[in-house]
Design an enzyme around this catalytic site. Structure first.
Site, mmCIF file in Angstrom:
data_model
loop_
_atom_site.group_PDB
_atom_site.id
_atom_site.type_symbol
_atom_site.label_atom_id
_atom_site.label_comp_id
_atom_site.label_asym_id
_atom_site.label_seq_id
_atom_site.Cartn_x
_atom_site.Cartn_y
_atom_site.Cartn_z
ATOM 1 N N ASP A 166 0.770 -1.296 0.025
ATOM 2 C CA ASP A 166 -0.097 0.126 0.247
ATOM 3 C C ASP A 166 0.851 1.131 0.056
ATOM 4 O O ASP A 166 0.691 2.161 -0.732
ATOM 5 C CB ASP A 166 -1.009 -0.087 1.449
ATOM 6 C CG ASP A 166 -2.165 1.051 1.068
ATOM 7 O OD1 ASP A 166 -2.559 1.264 2.058
ATOM 8 O OD2 ASP A 166 -2.464 1.102 0.038
ATOM 9 N N ASP A 319 -9.152 -1.315 2.868
ATOM 10 C CA ASP A 319 -9.036 -1.035 4.346
ATOM 11 C C ASP A 319 -9.842 -1.511 5.315
ATOM 12 O O ASP A 319 -9.292 -2.341 6.320
ATOM 13 C CB ASP A 319 -8.964 0.620 4.510
ATOM 14 C CG ASP A 319 -8.002 1.532 3.786
ATOM 15 O OD1 ASP A 319 -8.293 2.538 2.955
ATOM 16 O OD2 ASP A 319 -6.900 0.800 3.339
#
Lengths: 454, 138
Positions: A166, A319
């Site tokens: 990420d 997420d």
């Protein structure tokens, strides 16, 4: 991404038509040595991250060629699969465990309703906010549940690998997510992805003629060019301070006033400064805040972190999924690890949002929370819980000893009001022998369990 | 903080004439539960109509969502006559469907085998799942 993975738990009977990508390299069994487990976990997570990278690049490509319809269709389809099949699986599991006497007709109708309305919540642009948010949370939960069925070391390695991915994908110049964000911003489009959109911050009632142009609500914009609200120090200054480099600055301040009158709706897009967390369905998550360069965001950022082209903070579903996986893993140890993990993740999210306000660009939402969450869980599992248990055991032991000492002291003193007079210590009424016993017990216990690290 | 009326230096402005009731000098009433960030009036009508029509595909939950979405319409019914028409029908449809489904489910659950005989075992969900191997994935 989630649709491709049906984790295969080696402890249960294998189903031949279910493959798994996350365990494609190595199937962990409990009999392997630590080194093997570590190696296997790392290989698994690398394979998974590679697949995610490829998928994200494909997504960028599709978005670049404006295949938006296909992407939206794919989103709806995956939402249907998750809600219908995974949700149905879990519901069946619960029904079986609790022997709930529901019949198949009712079950099918309820599941069908649930899934179809969920798909509508994804497709239809203006469903009620609560409904959309609820369905996003449910989808995240369901996918996370399936992820927790991966073997343990693989899960931890996967989480860490995804946090690093990420970071790279959002911040590096060649990262797929950064490309996606820049594409979307340059075209002023929304990324077609499953995102959780927080309720826009609403300071004024908005003229519905401008409502669909701006779920953007700017505090003080209705108050004209000069007088902002008292909390925003910037807004009292002249308009050109807060209408920065966005180009064509002349006449901007009039736009502000005009917008306040609710007449000029086309002015609003220029004032839009998207401050969004975006993410795709995959775990390449990031918190995205892109300034269209139209306004200095210092004052607004403090006030309304939730400003954006749709006027809200958006957190990608990836997420959500990986936060939930983390908490789910923590839940497999104990309740206390759940609390510790939850608090750590929330703290991480808070830090990320603060960084978002500070940097005002796309930020990854995973790394901070996963780091804190992993540490919190480990700390809770290996330090806090044994400490808490030892502490409670010591407390029980001390109370027990005190009770015994008191019982022994009672015959010596005769009347009951001889001890526990006002202001006396609890051991004051005891005979010397009783007190000695108590102190002896304390000393012994302290010796037996040295509480270092307290 | 005034609601979308004239504010500060804005001067006299006409607010949304559509939803503003002249008898209510205060805030305008929005047709959706999301308020000012929800739908406009025309969009509300088309949404209400579409939700109502789609609900006939065995989707009472969609009718319920419709009622939830346009709750202000149910509360202030004179203000939105056309939307009200659809929302009330959705509410009625949802209630009827729920009563029917609920009574069937309760009969099934409470009656059990005494009422249905051996068919009960064939209809109950966990047996159906076992039969089709739906729970065999993990």
């Amino acid at each position: 991404m989630g649709r491709l993975l049906e984790p295969q738990n080696p402890q249960h009977r294998l189903s031949p038509n279910i493959t798994t990508i996350a365990s494609i390299v190595y199937n962990e069994t409990s009999s392997d040595s630590i080194w093997d487990k570590l190696k296997g976990a790392l290989l698994n997570s690398l394979a998974f991250v590679a697949v995610i990278t490829v998928t994200t690049f494909i997504l960028v490509l599709l978005f670049y060629f404006r295949c938006t319809k296909f992407l939206k269709f794919y989103m709806g389809f995956s939402a249907f699969v998750v809600l219908g099949f995974m949700g149905g699986e879990i519901a069946l599991f619960l029904i079986r465990v609790f022997s709930f006497p529901i019949d198949c007709v009712t079950f099918v109708v309820i599941l069908f309703n649930f899934a179809v309305v969920g798909v509508l919540a994804v497709f239809v642009p203006k469903m009620p906010i609560l409904v959309t948010q609820g369905y996003m949370v449910v989808i995240g939960m369901l996918v996370a549940y399936w992820f927790t069925m991966l073997p343990e070391w693989t899960t931890w390695a996967l989480l860490v690998a995804l946090a690093l991915y990420d970071l790279a994908a959002v911040l590096l110049p060649g990262g797929p997510l950064r490309l996606l964000v820049e594409l979307a911003m340059s075209r002023d489009e929304e990324i077609p992805a499953l995102v959780y959109e927080a309720r826009p911050v609403n300071y004024h009632d908005v003229d519905p003629r401008t409502a669909n142009v701006a779920r953007t609500l700017w505090r003080g914009r209705n108050s004209g060019s000069g007088s902002g609200s008292v909390e925003i120090s910037d807004s009292n200054s002249s308009p050109e301070v807060w209408l920065s480099d966005g180009g064509g600055g002349e006449g901007r301040e009039t736009r502000v006033v005009v917008v306040g009158e609710g007449q000029n709706s086309e002015a609003l897009p220029e004032l839009l400064a998207p401050l969004v967390n975006r993410e795709l369905e995959g775990p390449g998550t990031r918190v995205d805040c892109g300034g269209e360069g139209n306004a200095s965001m210092d004052g607004w950022a403090i006030e309304g972190i939730g400003l954006g082209s749709s006027g809200a903070i958006k957190l990608g579903l990836g997420d959500f999924i990986f936060y939930s996986v983390l908490v789910g893993r923590a839940a497999m140890y104990d309740f206390m690890t759940v609390y510790a993990c939850y608090l750590a993740i929330i703290a991480g999210l808070g830090i990320t949002l603060m960084l978002l306000a500070f940097y005002r660009k796309a930020l990854p939402a995973l790394p901070v929370s996963i780091l804190l969450g992993s540490f919190g869980t480990r700390n809770a599992a290996h330090r806090q819980i044994p400490l808490a248990r030892a502490g409670s055991r010591l407390g029980r032991f001390l109370r027990h000893e005190q009770g015994r000492a008191l019982a022994r002291a009672r015959p010596r003193l005769g009347t009951s009001k001889a001890y526990f007079g006002k202001g006396e210590s609890p051991t004051g009424g005891m005979g010397k022998e009783a007190r000695k016993t108590l102190e002896h017990a304390l000393a012994n216990h302290a010796k037996a369990r040295p509480m270092d690290g307290l | 903080m005034e609601s979308g009326q004239s504010i500060g230096g804005g001067g006299a402005e006409s607010t949304t004439g559509i939803v503003h009731r002249s008898s209510v000098p205060r805030r305008p009433i929005w047709p959706t539960i999301d308020g000012p960030i929800g739908l406009s009036d025309e969009e509300s009508l088309s949404y209400a109509r579409r939700f109502f029509k789609f609900g006939f595909l065995l989707l009472p939950w969609l009718w319920a969502v419709n009622c939830f979405y346009f709750w202000p319409v149910l509360r202030h019914s004179p203000a939105f006559p056309r939307i009200h028409h659809y929302v009330v029908r959705s509410a009625i449809g949802f209630a009827v469907f729920t009563v029917l489904l609920g009574s069937w489910a309760l009969t099934f659950a409470i009656g059990g085998e005494r009422l249905f005989g051996p068919v009960w075992k064939q209809l109950v969900m966990y047996n159906v799942a076992e039969k089709f191997g739906l729970t065999g994935w993990y």
